[in-house]
Design a protein around this motif. Structure first.
Motif, PDB file in Angstrom:
ATOM      1  N   ALA A  37      27.942   5.544 -45.605  1.00  0.00           N
ATOM      2  CA  ALA A  37      27.005   6.648 -45.391  1.00  0.00           C
ATOM      3  C   ALA A  37      27.085   7.657 -46.541  1.00  0.00           C
ATOM      4  O   ALA A  37      26.048   8.139 -47.021  1.00  0.00           O
ATOM      5  CB  ALA A  37      27.300   7.332 -44.058  1.00  0.00           C
ATOM      6  N   LEU A  38      28.294   7.958 -47.000  1.00  0.00           N
ATOM      7  CA  LEU A  38      28.453   8.912 -48.104  1.00  0.00           C
ATOM      8  C   LEU A  38      27.847   8.373 -49.395  1.00  0.00           C
ATOM      9  O   LEU A  38      27.154   9.101 -50.115  1.00  0.00           O
ATOM     10  CB  LEU A  38      29.934   9.236 -48.310  1.00  0.00           C
ATOM     11  CG  LEU A  38      30.597  10.034 -47.197  1.00  0.00           C
ATOM     12  CD1 LEU A  38      32.105  10.092 -47.406  1.00  0.00           C
ATOM     13  CD2 LEU A  38      30.007  11.430 -47.103  1.00  0.00           C
ATOM     14  N   VAL A  39      28.099   7.108 -49.698  1.00  0.00           N
ATOM     15  CA  VAL A  39      27.568   6.511 -50.929  1.00  0.00           C
ATOM     16  C   VAL A  39      26.043   6.433 -50.861  1.00  0.00           C
ATOM     17  O   VAL A  39      25.350   6.745 -51.839  1.00  0.00           O
ATOM     18  CB  VAL A  39      28.194   5.118 -51.169  1.00  0.00           C
ATOM     19  CG1 VAL A  39      27.481   4.381 -52.292  1.00  0.00           C
ATOM     20  CG2 VAL A  39      29.670   5.261 -51.490  1.00  0.00           C
ATOM     21  N   GLU A  40      25.491   6.059 -49.709  1.00  0.00           N
ATOM     22  CA  GLU A  40      24.038   6.005 -49.574  1.00  0.00           C
ATOM     23  C   GLU A  40      23.429   7.383 -49.789  1.00  0.00           C
ATOM     24  O   GLU A  40      22.394   7.516 -50.439  1.00  0.00           O
ATOM     25  CB  GLU A  40      23.655   5.474 -48.196  1.00  0.00           C
ATOM     26  CG  GLU A  40      23.871   3.989 -48.057  1.00  0.00           C
ATOM     27  CD  GLU A  40      23.603   3.477 -46.651  1.00  0.00           C
ATOM     28  OE1 GLU A  40      23.549   4.283 -45.690  1.00  0.00           O
ATOM     29  OE2 GLU A  40      23.461   2.246 -46.512  1.00  0.00           O
ATOM     30  N   ARG A  41      24.072   8.412 -49.248  1.00  0.00           N
ATOM     31  CA  ARG A  41      23.568   9.777 -49.427  1.00  0.00           C
ATOM     32  C   ARG A  41      23.625  10.184 -50.892  1.00  0.00           C
ATOM     33  O   ARG A  41      22.706  10.809 -51.409  1.00  0.00           O
ATOM     34  CB  ARG A  41      24.386  10.741 -48.573  1.00  0.00           C
ATOM     35  CG  ARG A  41      23.779  12.127 -48.544  1.00  0.00           C
ATOM     36  CD  ARG A  41      24.523  13.092 -47.666  1.00  0.00           C
ATOM     37  NE  ARG A  41      24.896  12.515 -46.390  1.00  0.00           N
ATOM     38  CZ  ARG A  41      26.021  12.809 -45.740  1.00  0.00           C
ATOM     39  NH1 ARG A  41      26.870  13.673 -46.251  1.00  0.00           N
ATOM     40  NH2 ARG A  41      26.308  12.261 -44.598  1.00  0.00           N
ATOM     41  N   GLU A  42      24.716   9.823 -51.581  1.00  0.00           N
ATOM     42  CA  GLU A  42      24.851  10.155 -53.002  1.00  0.00           C
ATOM     43  C   GLU A  42      23.780   9.484 -53.851  1.00  0.00           C
ATOM     44  O   GLU A  42      23.258  10.072 -54.784  1.00  0.00           O
ATOM     45  CB  GLU A  42      26.215   9.704 -53.523  1.00  0.00           C
ATOM     46  CG  GLU A  42      27.361  10.540 -53.057  1.00  0.00           C
ATOM     47  CD  GLU A  42      28.700   9.948 -53.467  1.00  0.00           C
ATOM     48  OE1 GLU A  42      28.727   8.927 -54.188  1.00  0.00           O
ATOM     49  OE2 GLU A  42      29.727  10.518 -53.058  1.00  0.00           O
ATOM     50  N   LEU A  43      23.488   8.231 -53.537  1.00  0.00           N
ATOM     51  CA  LEU A  43      22.518   7.479 -54.329  1.00  0.00           C
ATOM     52  C   LEU A  43      21.092   7.900 -54.037  1.00  0.00           C
ATOM     53  O   LEU A  43      20.196   7.660 -54.836  1.00  0.00           O
ATOM     54  CB  LEU A  43      22.688   5.977 -54.083  1.00  0.00           C
ATOM     55  CG  LEU A  43      24.019   5.391 -54.542  1.00  0.00           C
ATOM     56  CD1 LEU A  43      24.112   3.919 -54.161  1.00  0.00           C
ATOM     57  CD2 LEU A  43      24.210   5.568 -56.031  1.00  0.00           C
ATOM     58  N   GLY A  44      20.855   8.527 -52.901  1.00  0.00           N
ATOM     59  CA  GLY A  44      19.530   8.980 -52.541  1.00  0.00           C
ATOM     60  C   GLY A  44      18.664   7.850 -52.033  1.00  0.00           C
ATOM     61  O   GLY A  44      19.087   6.697 -51.967  1.00  0.00           O
ATOM     62  N   PRO A  45      17.430   8.190 -51.671  1.00  0.00           N
ATOM     63  CA  PRO A  45      16.539   7.158 -51.142  1.00  0.00           C
ATOM     64  C   PRO A  45      16.172   6.156 -52.224  1.00  0.00           C
ATOM     65  O   PRO A  45      16.044   6.523 -53.395  1.00  0.00           O
ATOM     66  CB  PRO A  45      15.307   7.943 -50.684  1.00  0.00           C
ATOM     67  CG  PRO A  45      15.343   9.199 -51.476  1.00  0.00           C
ATOM     68  CD  PRO A  45      16.802   9.480 -51.753  1.00  0.00           C
ATOM     69  N   PRO A  46      16.032   4.902 -51.839  1.00  0.00           N
ATOM     70  CA  PRO A  46      15.642   3.903 -52.837  1.00  0.00           C
ATOM     71  C   PRO A  46      14.234   4.182 -53.338  1.00  0.00           C
ATOM     72  O   PRO A  46      13.367   4.631 -52.590  1.00  0.00           O
ATOM     73  CB  PRO A  46      15.706   2.572 -52.077  1.00  0.00           C
ATOM     74  CG  PRO A  46      15.629   2.952 -50.642  1.00  0.00           C
ATOM     75  CD  PRO A  46      16.176   4.349 -50.517  1.00  0.00           C
ATOM     76  N   THR A  47      14.025   3.952 -54.604  1.00  0.00           N
ATOM     77  CA  THR A  47      12.688   4.150 -55.152  1.00  0.00           C
ATOM     78  C   THR A  47      11.852   2.924 -54.836  1.00  0.00           C
ATOM     79  O   THR A  47      12.315   1.789 -55.007  1.00  0.00           O
ATOM     80  CB  THR A  47      12.727   4.371 -56.679  1.00  0.00           C
ATOM     81  OG1 THR A  47      13.434   3.288 -57.259  1.00  0.00           O
ATOM     82  CG2 THR A  47      13.396   5.673 -57.032  1.00  0.00           C
ATOM     83  N   PRO A  48      10.628   3.134 -54.339  1.00  0.00           N
ATOM     84  CA  PRO A  48       9.803   1.978 -54.002  1.00  0.00           C
ATOM     85  C   PRO A  48       9.430   1.213 -55.262  1.00  0.00           C
ATOM     86  O   PRO A  48       9.236   1.811 -56.329  1.00  0.00           O
ATOM     87  CB  PRO A  48       8.572   2.593 -53.341  1.00  0.00           C
ATOM     88  CG  PRO A  48       8.557   4.021 -53.737  1.00  0.00           C
ATOM     89  CD  PRO A  48       9.979   4.391 -54.080  1.00  0.00           C
ATOM     90  N   PRO A  49       9.347  -0.096 -55.156  1.00  0.00           N
ATOM     91  CA  PRO A  49       8.972  -0.872 -56.335  1.00  0.00           C
ATOM     92  C   PRO A  49       7.522  -0.591 -56.725  1.00  0.00           C
ATOM     93  O   PRO A  49       6.713  -0.188 -55.900  1.00  0.00           O
ATOM     94  CB  PRO A  49       9.148  -2.321 -55.868  1.00  0.00           C
ATOM     95  CG  PRO A  49       9.053  -2.260 -54.386  1.00  0.00           C
ATOM     96  CD  PRO A  49       9.560  -0.896 -53.980  1.00  0.00           C
ATOM     97  N   GLY A  50       7.224  -0.800 -57.983  1.00  0.00           N
ATOM     98  CA  GLY A  50       5.850  -0.620 -58.459  1.00  0.00           C
ATOM     99  C   GLY A  50       4.960  -1.715 -57.897  1.00  0.00           C
ATOM    100  O   GLY A  50       5.440  -2.679 -57.276  1.00  0.00           O
ATOM    101  N   PRO A  51       3.677  -1.582 -58.095  1.00  0.00           N
ATOM    102  CA  PRO A  51       2.764  -2.608 -57.557  1.00  0.00           C
ATOM    103  C   PRO A  51       2.997  -3.954 -58.227  1.00  0.00           C
ATOM    104  O   PRO A  51       3.285  -4.030 -59.416  1.00  0.00           O
ATOM    105  CB  PRO A  51       1.371  -2.070 -57.884  1.00  0.00           C
ATOM    106  CG  PRO A  51       1.586  -1.085 -58.982  1.00  0.00           C
ATOM    107  CD  PRO A  51       2.983  -0.562 -58.831  1.00  0.00           C
ATOM    108  N   VAL A  52       2.891  -4.980 -57.430  1.00  0.00           N
ATOM    109  CA  VAL A  52       2.992  -6.341 -57.939  1.00  0.00           C
ATOM    110  C   VAL A  52       1.639  -6.698 -58.509  1.00  0.00           C
ATOM    111  O   VAL A  52       0.610  -6.283 -57.990  1.00  0.00           O
ATOM    112  CB  VAL A  52       3.396  -7.309 -56.798  1.00  0.00           C
ATOM    113  CG1 VAL A  52       3.465  -8.735 -57.287  1.00  0.00           C
ATOM    114  CG2 VAL A  52       4.701  -6.873 -56.179  1.00  0.00           C
ATOM    115  N   GLU A  53       1.607  -7.472 -59.584  1.00  0.00           N
ATOM    116  CA  GLU A  53       0.335  -7.761 -60.238  1.00  0.00           C
ATOM    117  C   GLU A  53      -0.701  -8.302 -59.273  1.00  0.00           C
ATOM    118  O   GLU A  53      -1.872  -7.984 -59.380  1.00  0.00           O
ATOM    119  CB  GLU A  53       0.546  -8.732 -61.399  1.00  0.00           C
ATOM    120  CG  GLU A  53       1.166  -8.059 -62.598  1.00  0.00           C
ATOM    121  CD  GLU A  53       1.102  -8.929 -63.826  1.00  0.00           C
ATOM    122  OE1 GLU A  53       0.112  -9.649 -63.996  1.00  0.00           O
ATOM    123  OE2 GLU A  53       2.052  -8.881 -64.599  1.00  0.00           O
ATOM    124  N   SER A  54      -0.293  -9.133 -58.331  1.00  0.00           N
ATOM    125  CA  SER A  54      -1.268  -9.699 -57.399  1.00  0.00           C
ATOM    126  C   SER A  54      -1.834  -8.625 -56.474  1.00  0.00           C
ATOM    127  O   SER A  54      -2.901  -8.800 -55.912  1.00  0.00           O
ATOM    128  CB  SER A  54      -0.644 -10.829 -56.570  1.00  0.00           C
ATOM    129  OG  SER A  54       0.418 -10.296 -55.792  1.00  0.00           O
TER     130      SER A  54
END
Length: 60
Positions: A37-54
């Motif tokens: 939980a501490l490490v997840e909080r430190e890393l912050g929310p995951p950044t959403p991936p960019g759009p896939v070409e398709s």
């Protein structure tokens, strides 16, 4: 901190917490959960991936 994997970060943090609490035996799962939980909080929310070409809209 060098480039550690997510699991390595959790392992290090859990070990630190365990040592701070007097190296109690039989509590590994609890320390792992707290450290995760501490490490997840430190890393912050995951950044959403960019759009896939398709998924991209082709110019019309």
């Amino acid at each position: 901190m060098p480039d550690l994997t997510f699991a390595e970060r959790i392992r290090e943090r859990a070990h630190q917490l365990w040592q701070q609490d007097g190296s109690l035996e039989g509590c590994a799962d609890e320390y792992w959960q707290i450290a995760r939980a501490l490490v997840e909080r430190e890393l912050g929310p995951p950044t959403p991936p960019g759009p896939v070409e398709s998924d991209a809209v082709a110019p019309g």
